[in-house]
Design a protein around this motif. Structure first.
Motif, mmCIF file in Angstrom:
data_model
loop_
_atom_site.group_PDB
_atom_site.id
_atom_site.type_symbol
_atom_site.label_atom_id
_atom_site.label_comp_id
_atom_site.label_asym_id
_atom_site.label_seq_id
_atom_site.Cartn_x
_atom_site.Cartn_y
_atom_site.Cartn_z
ATOM 1 N N HIS A 69 -5.434 -5.740 5.856
ATOM 2 C CA HIS A 69 -4.543 -6.689 5.180
ATOM 3 C C HIS A 69 -5.347 -7.708 4.377
ATOM 4 N N GLN A 122 6.799 5.751 12.250
ATOM 5 C CA GLN A 122 8.089 5.286 12.753
ATOM 6 C C GLN A 122 9.046 6.445 13.023
ATOM 7 N N GLU A 132 2.829 -7.131 0.789
ATOM 8 C CA GLU A 132 3.609 -7.873 1.785
ATOM 9 C C GLU A 132 4.447 -6.942 2.653
ATOM 10 N N GLN A 133 5.099 -5.964 2.050
ATOM 11 C CA GLN A 133 5.911 -5.014 2.821
ATOM 12 C C GLN A 133 5.060 -4.263 3.839
ATOM 13 N N LYS A 155 2.111 -5.120 5.094
ATOM 14 C CA LYS A 155 1.604 -6.026 6.122
ATOM 15 C C LYS A 155 2.677 -6.300 7.168
ATOM 16 N N LYS A 156 3.863 -6.629 6.708
ATOM 17 C CA LYS A 156 4.961 -6.927 7.627
ATOM 18 C C LYS A 156 5.330 -5.693 8.452
ATOM 19 N N GLY A 157 5.464 -4.557 7.785
ATOM 20 C CA GLY A 157 5.859 -3.331 8.476
ATOM 21 C C GLY A 157 4.845 -2.890 9.516
ATOM 22 N N THR A 173 2.468 -4.737 10.949
ATOM 23 C CA THR A 173 2.358 -5.743 12.005
ATOM 24 C C THR A 173 3.491 -5.571 13.011
ATOM 25 N N THR A 174 4.695 -5.399 12.520
ATOM 26 C CA THR A 174 5.853 -5.198 13.394
ATOM 27 C C THR A 174 5.678 -3.927 14.227
ATOM 28 N N TYR A 175 5.241 -2.854 13.579
ATOM 29 C CA TYR A 175 5.040 -1.586 14.282
ATOM 30 C C TYR A 175 3.974 -1.720 15.370
ATOM 31 N N LYS A 183 2.977 -4.238 17.022
ATOM 32 C CA LYS A 183 3.375 -5.081 18.162
ATOM 33 C C LYS A 183 4.137 -4.293 19.218
ATOM 34 N N THR A 184 4.729 -3.166 18.830
ATOM 35 C CA THR A 184 5.528 -2.373 19.770
ATOM 36 C C THR A 184 4.699 -1.320 20.506
#
Length: 112
Positions: free
Chosen positions: A6, A45, A68-69, A71-73, A75-77, A79-80
């Protein structure tokens, strides 16, 4: 590794934003990397890869949105994920319709 990815994407974006004049070829290569990151995330996913043209001519604003998309995607993935998830096998098709299988760990390493 993904924090570094990132960071590097953001530095490349900043450098491209500062270039005046012709930079379409550099944008094309950078967007290819960003589109590929997006495709890999959708595969991780369990979704079908979107019909993305990996070698599109794009504007700098499109790259900024993808940075940005992604990084956000990602990071969210991430974390799970659990340690057991890293050995899960993902089956996917490449852009030519050929089927492949890789573990989550292998894909994440490749993307990073």
């Amino acid at each position: 590794m993904f924090e570094h990815l990132h960071w590097a994407n953001e530095r490349l974006l900043e450098a491209l934003q500062k270039i005046e004049g012709e930079k379409q070829e550099a944008l094309r290569f950078f967007s290819h990397i960003l589109f590929a990151e997006k495709v890999w995330l959708t595969r991780l996913q369990g979704l079908d890869s979107p019909p993305i043209t990996l070698w599109d001519d794009v504007e700098i604003k499109d790259c900024a949105e993808l940075v940005e998309q992604n990084k956000k995607g990602m990071t969210t993935y991430m974390k799970t994920l659990t340690n057991d998830d890293l050995d899960h096998i993902i089956t996917y098709q490449n852009s030519k319709g050929i089927e492949f299988q890789n573990t989550v760990r292998e894909i994440l390493t490749h993307v990073a």
